[in-house]
Design a protein around this motif. Structure first.
Motif, PDB file in Angstrom:
ATOM      1  N   ILE A  33     -27.015  -7.976  -2.219  1.00 40.37           N
ATOM      2  CA  ILE A  33     -27.324  -9.111  -1.342  1.00 40.37           C
ATOM      3  C   ILE A  33     -27.509  -8.660   0.105  1.00 40.37           C
ATOM      4  O   ILE A  33     -28.411  -9.110   0.803  1.00 40.37           O
ATOM      5  CB  ILE A  33     -26.215 -10.172  -1.456  1.00 40.37           C
ATOM      6  N   GLU A  34     -26.654  -7.745   0.542  1.00 47.39           N
ATOM      7  CA  GLU A  34     -26.730  -7.279   1.929  1.00 47.39           C
ATOM      8  C   GLU A  34     -27.879  -6.307   2.162  1.00 47.39           C
ATOM      9  O   GLU A  34     -28.446  -6.262   3.258  1.00 47.39           O
ATOM     10  CB  GLU A  34     -25.402  -6.604   2.312  1.00 47.39           C
ATOM     11  N   LEU A  56     -34.232 -13.703  -3.151  1.00 44.79           N
ATOM     12  CA  LEU A  56     -33.260 -13.023  -2.296  1.00 44.79           C
ATOM     13  C   LEU A  56     -33.957 -12.367  -1.111  1.00 44.79           C
ATOM     14  O   LEU A  56     -33.504 -12.489   0.034  1.00 44.79           O
ATOM     15  CB  LEU A  56     -32.500 -11.970  -3.112  1.00 44.79           C
ATOM     16  N   ARG A  57     -35.051 -11.679  -1.375  1.00 43.91           N
ATOM     17  CA  ARG A  57     -35.766 -10.984  -0.304  1.00 43.91           C
ATOM     18  C   ARG A  57     -36.431 -11.958   0.659  1.00 43.91           C
ATOM     19  O   ARG A  57     -36.635 -11.630   1.831  1.00 43.91           O
ATOM     20  CB  ARG A  57     -36.785 -10.024  -0.910  1.00 43.91           C
ATOM     21  N   ALA A  58     -36.755 -13.157   0.160  1.00 41.83           N
ATOM     22  CA  ALA A  58     -37.347 -14.177   1.022  1.00 41.83           C
ATOM     23  C   ALA A  58     -36.277 -14.980   1.745  1.00 41.83           C
ATOM     24  O   ALA A  58     -36.602 -15.894   2.506  1.00 41.83           O
ATOM     25  CB  ALA A  58     -38.230 -15.106   0.195  1.00 41.83           C
ATOM     26  N   GLU A  59     -35.018 -14.640   1.469  1.00 41.09           N
ATOM     27  CA  GLU A  59     -33.882 -15.318   2.088  1.00 41.09           C
ATOM     28  C   GLU A  59     -33.872 -16.812   1.795  1.00 41.09           C
ATOM     29  O   GLU A  59     -33.561 -17.639   2.657  1.00 41.09           O
ATOM     30  CB  GLU A  59     -33.845 -15.060   3.598  1.00 41.09           C
ATOM     31  N   ARG A  92     -37.924 -13.197 -10.184  1.00 47.38           N
ATOM     32  CA  ARG A  92     -37.770 -14.446  -9.432  1.00 47.38           C
ATOM     33  C   ARG A  92     -36.520 -14.412  -8.559  1.00 47.38           C
ATOM     34  O   ARG A  92     -36.553 -14.790  -7.377  1.00 47.38           O
ATOM     35  CB  ARG A  92     -37.694 -15.642 -10.387  1.00 47.38           C
ATOM     36  N   LEU A  93     -35.421 -13.961  -9.146  1.00 51.60           N
ATOM     37  CA  LEU A  93     -34.172 -13.901  -8.396  1.00 51.60           C
ATOM     38  C   LEU A  93     -34.290 -12.950  -7.204  1.00 51.60           C
ATOM     39  O   LEU A  93     -33.832 -13.252  -6.099  1.00 51.60           O
ATOM     40  CB  LEU A  93     -33.031 -13.448  -9.317  1.00 51.60           C
ATOM     41  N   LEU A  94     -34.909 -11.804  -7.438  1.00 50.43           N
ATOM     42  CA  LEU A  94     -35.041 -10.810  -6.370  1.00 50.43           C
ATOM     43  C   LEU A  94     -36.003 -11.285  -5.289  1.00 50.43           C
ATOM     44  O   LEU A  94     -35.755 -11.077  -4.095  1.00 50.43           O
ATOM     45  CB  LEU A  94     -35.510  -9.485  -6.962  1.00 50.43           C
ATOM     46  N   ALA A 134     -27.489 -18.206  -6.589  1.00 49.47           N
ATOM     47  CA  ALA A 134     -28.158 -18.107  -7.882  1.00 49.47           C
ATOM     48  C   ALA A 134     -27.962 -16.726  -8.488  1.00 49.47           C
ATOM     49  O   ALA A 134     -27.700 -16.582  -9.695  1.00 49.47           O
ATOM     50  CB  ALA A 134     -29.647 -18.413  -7.722  1.00 49.47           C
ATOM     51  N   LEU A 135     -28.092 -15.702  -7.653  1.00 50.52           N
ATOM     52  CA  LEU A 135     -27.902 -14.336  -8.127  1.00 50.52           C
ATOM     53  C   LEU A 135     -26.472 -14.115  -8.610  1.00 50.52           C
ATOM     54  O   LEU A 135     -26.251 -13.531  -9.678  1.00 50.52           O
ATOM     55  CB  LEU A 135     -28.226 -13.354  -6.998  1.00 50.52           C
ATOM     56  N   ALA A 136     -25.504 -14.597  -7.848  1.00 42.04           N
ATOM     57  CA  ALA A 136     -24.102 -14.427  -8.217  1.00 42.04           C
ATOM     58  C   ALA A 136     -23.771 -15.185  -9.501  1.00 42.04           C
ATOM     59  O   ALA A 136     -23.081 -14.654 -10.379  1.00 42.04           O
ATOM     60  CB  ALA A 136     -23.201 -14.904  -7.086  1.00 42.04           C
ATOM     61  N   ARG A 137     -24.255 -16.420  -9.616  1.00 43.32           N
ATOM     62  CA  ARG A 137     -23.981 -17.205 -10.831  1.00 43.32           C
ATOM     63  C   ARG A 137     -24.549 -16.527 -12.072  1.00 43.32           C
ATOM     64  O   ARG A 137     -23.938 -16.559 -13.138  1.00 43.32           O
ATOM     65  CB  ARG A 137     -24.572 -18.614 -10.704  1.00 43.32           C
ATOM     66  N   ARG A 138     -25.704 -15.915 -11.924  1.00 47.80           N
ATOM     67  CA  ARG A 138     -26.371 -15.312 -13.090  1.00 47.80           C
ATOM     68  C   ARG A 138     -25.755 -13.972 -13.474  1.00 47.80           C
ATOM     69  O   ARG A 138     -25.561 -13.684 -14.659  1.00 47.80           O
ATOM     70  CB  ARG A 138     -27.858 -15.119 -12.777  1.00 47.80           C
ATOM     71  N   PHE A 139     -25.445 -13.146 -12.475  1.00 50.94           N
ATOM     72  CA  PHE A 139     -25.031 -11.784 -12.789  1.00 50.94           C
ATOM     73  C   PHE A 139     -23.522 -11.554 -12.797  1.00 50.94           C
ATOM     74  O   PHE A 139     -23.043 -10.676 -13.522  1.00 50.94           O
ATOM     75  CB  PHE A 139     -25.671 -10.794 -11.799  1.00 50.94           C
ATOM     76  N   LEU A 140     -22.771 -12.286 -11.988  1.00 47.41           N
ATOM     77  CA  LEU A 140     -21.344 -11.977 -11.863  1.00 47.41           C
ATOM     78  C   LEU A 140     -20.597 -12.027 -13.193  1.00 47.41           C
ATOM     79  O   LEU A 140     -19.876 -11.075 -13.537  1.00 47.41           O
ATOM     80  CB  LEU A 140     -20.683 -12.899 -10.830  1.00 47.41           C
ATOM     81  N   PRO A 141     -20.720 -13.095 -13.995  1.00 42.56           N
ATOM     82  CA  PRO A 141     -19.990 -13.109 -15.267  1.00 42.56           C
ATOM     83  C   PRO A 141     -20.431 -12.007 -16.218  1.00 42.56           C
ATOM     84  O   PRO A 141     -19.616 -11.469 -16.980  1.00 42.56           O
ATOM     85  CB  PRO A 141     -20.278 -14.500 -15.843  1.00 42.56           C
TER      86      PRO A 141
END
Length: 200
Positions: A67-68, A20-23, A15-17, A30-37
């Motif tokens: 992300i890029e 992201l791919r759908a911009e 879902r996250l990916l 959402a991706l940063a909040r989930r994975f960064l910590p």
């Protein structure tokens, strides 16, 4: 190390990916909040002597790279969480290699738990030898990750397979890939030491 259960499961990763791919507007946050910590905690557990700046920077860089350039992640090669962990480890080790003041941190972190069964380990830690330090600095990120696990005395094939990006292979194939990688490192570091000790 963060337990795998704390990381997003396959459905959440998809879902996250997909967002992201759908911009999607909230996808990056959402991706940063989930994975960064999770990435920060993972790196701190693996490299307790690394600075906060290095750890946070490596976690940020791994996420920003995804992300890029989300197309660089290939789902057929393993979970997104594995890809991000390997990317973050590579970024952190690049930071070590590029900063002479942190070179000692990088070498110490791979030699905290000597394993007397490994020819590359000895009473006098061979990673302290400048010839080996130069060799370690020249290793690819996945090779350095394997070396860390060897020096930590890790025996679980899947931990090595995760670092090498081959978890998708059968157990027999994973074992073969891991054995080749470990043997190659043993011989390479033994040669760096002038074939001191057992170089099998």
């Amino acid at each position: 190390m963060i337990p795998h259960a704390d990381w997003p499961d396959e459905d959440e990763e998809k879902r996250l990916l997909a967002d992201l791919r759908a911009e999607a507007r909230t996808a990056q946050n959402a991706l940063a909040r989930r994975f960064l910590p999770l990435l920060v905690a993972f790196l701190r557990g693996r490299y307790p002597r690394a600075t906060d700046d290095h750890v946070n920077g490596a976690a940020d860089e791994a996420l920003m790279s995804l992300i890029e350039r989300p197309a660089r992640y290939d789902p057929t090669r393993g979970p997104l969480s594995t890809y991000l962990r390997l990317s973050a480890v590579g970024d952190l080790k690049n930071a070590f290699a590029g900063d002479a003041r942190h070179r000692a941190v990088a070498l110490d972190s791979v030699a905290d738990v000597p394993n007397p069964r490994n020819p590359i380990d000895a009473t006098e830690n061979p990673l302290d030898d400048p010839r080996v330090a130069a060799e370690v600095a020249a290793l690819a990120p996945d090779e350095r990750a394997v070396l860390e696990l060897m020096c930590e005395g890790v025996r679980d094939t899947d931990e090595y397979a995760e670092e090498l990006g081959v978890l998708h292979l059968s157990i027999e194939e994973r074992r073969a890939v891991v054995k080749r990688a470990k043997d190659k490192l043993q011989k390479r570091l033994s040669r760096a030491l002038g074939d001191r000790g057992d170089s099998r």
